[in-house]
Design an enzyme around this catalytic site. Structure first.
Site, short mmCIF file in Angstrom:
data_model
loop_
_atom_site.label_atom_id
_atom_site.label_comp_id
_atom_site.label_asym_id
_atom_site.label_seq_id
_atom_site.Cartn_x
_atom_site.Cartn_y
_atom_site.Cartn_z
CE LYS A 88 -2.48 -0.63 3.73
NZ LYS A 88 -2.06 -1.94 4.25
NE ARG A 92 -5.76 -0.59 10.22
CZ ARG A 92 -4.72 0.11 10.64
NH1 ARG A 92 -4.80 0.79 11.77
NH2 ARG A 92 -3.60 0.11 9.97
NE ARG A 123 9.70 -6.48 3.21
CZ ARG A 123 8.46 -6.04 3.09
NH1 ARG A 123 7.94 -5.88 1.90
NH2 ARG A 123 7.75 -5.77 4.14
NE ARG A 128 9.18 -4.03 9.55
CZ ARG A 128 8.03 -3.61 9.07
NH1 ARG A 128 8.01 -2.91 7.97
NH2 ARG A 128 6.90 -3.88 9.67
NE ARG A 145 2.98 -7.77 11.15
CZ ARG A 145 3.72 -7.30 10.16
NH1 ARG A 145 3.52 -6.09 9.70
NH2 ARG A 145 4.67 -8.03 9.63
#
Ligand SMILES: [Zn+2]
Length: 217
Positions: free
Chosen positions: A14, A88, A127, A161, A172
């Site tokens: 996004k 949300r 990543r 991360r 999540r």
């Protein structure tokens, strides 16, 4: 005006698409997190309210966020806005709809960046970035040319991360589906929902979004 909502789970890209829309169309991204940080740092009445709530460790109410959005809508001559991170919930979606109606604006499109969970987990969990220049790599799809050395700047330190591991990402994702999936039905019923494949490459996703926004009527 072109007002849009970008929906999609964490890692769907996004942020990247919002940046492209900002650059190519001059849309202004209204990210809830950024607005709260900005308000907090300011000396306005709203800023003090936000600071008070956050310092107590409480969640900022929908009313406050709507107030911040209203301020932003009135402040800039932007050709449109991208709502990111808000709404949300259905209550927030109603509140945003009411606000836009009140200021004589509409919502043009809701774009859902749909992803396949397993593919997203694979994409996000591999990543890593260069600790020096921030270049983004991936274990499988974009490793460094020489192991352990940044292609871009030659540094040898990399960061991962903590929340880019499969377990926390799955959690999540669950949270996203639980909270946000009712919005998909809500906007579908209003004829606003458009689905793009969030796992396509960046340019393909950007073109799919542009097609939605440039559709006549
Ligand atoms: Zn580097």
């Amino acid at each position: 005006m072109t007002n849009i909502i970008l929906l999609g789970p964490p890692g769907a890209g996004k942020g990247t698409q919002a940046r492209i829309l900002t650059e190519e169309r001059g849309l202004v991204q209204l990210s809830t997190g950024d607005m709260l940080r900005e308000a907090r740092a300011s000396d306005s009445e709203m800023g003090r309210k936000v600071a008070e709530v956050m310092d107590r460790g409480d969640l900022v109410t929908d009313e406050i966020v709507i107030g911040l959005i209203e301020e932003k809508l009135g402040m800039t001559k932007a050709p449109g806005f991208i709502f990111d991170g808000f709404p949300r919930t259905l209550g927030q979606a109603d509140a945003l709809g009411a606000l836009l109606a009140r200021v004589d604006q509409g919502l043009d499109a809701v774009i859902e960046m749909r992803v396949d969970d397993a593919a997203l987990v694979a994409r996000v969990s591999g990543r890593f970035t260069c600790a020096d220049c921030g270049e983004v790599y991936h274990d499988e799809t974009r490793p460094t040319a020489k192991p352990g050395i940044c292609d871009n700047c030659g540094a040898t330190e990399f960061k991962r991360r903590a929340d880019d591991n499969p377990e926390s990402l799955k959690q999540r994702l669950m949270e996203y589906y639980k909270k946000t999936s009712p919005l998909i039905g809500y906007y579908h019923a209003k004829g606003k929902l458009n689905v793009v494949n969030g796992l396509a490459d960046i340019g393909t996703v950007a073109r799919a979004i542009a097609k939605v926004l440039d559709r006549p009527g």
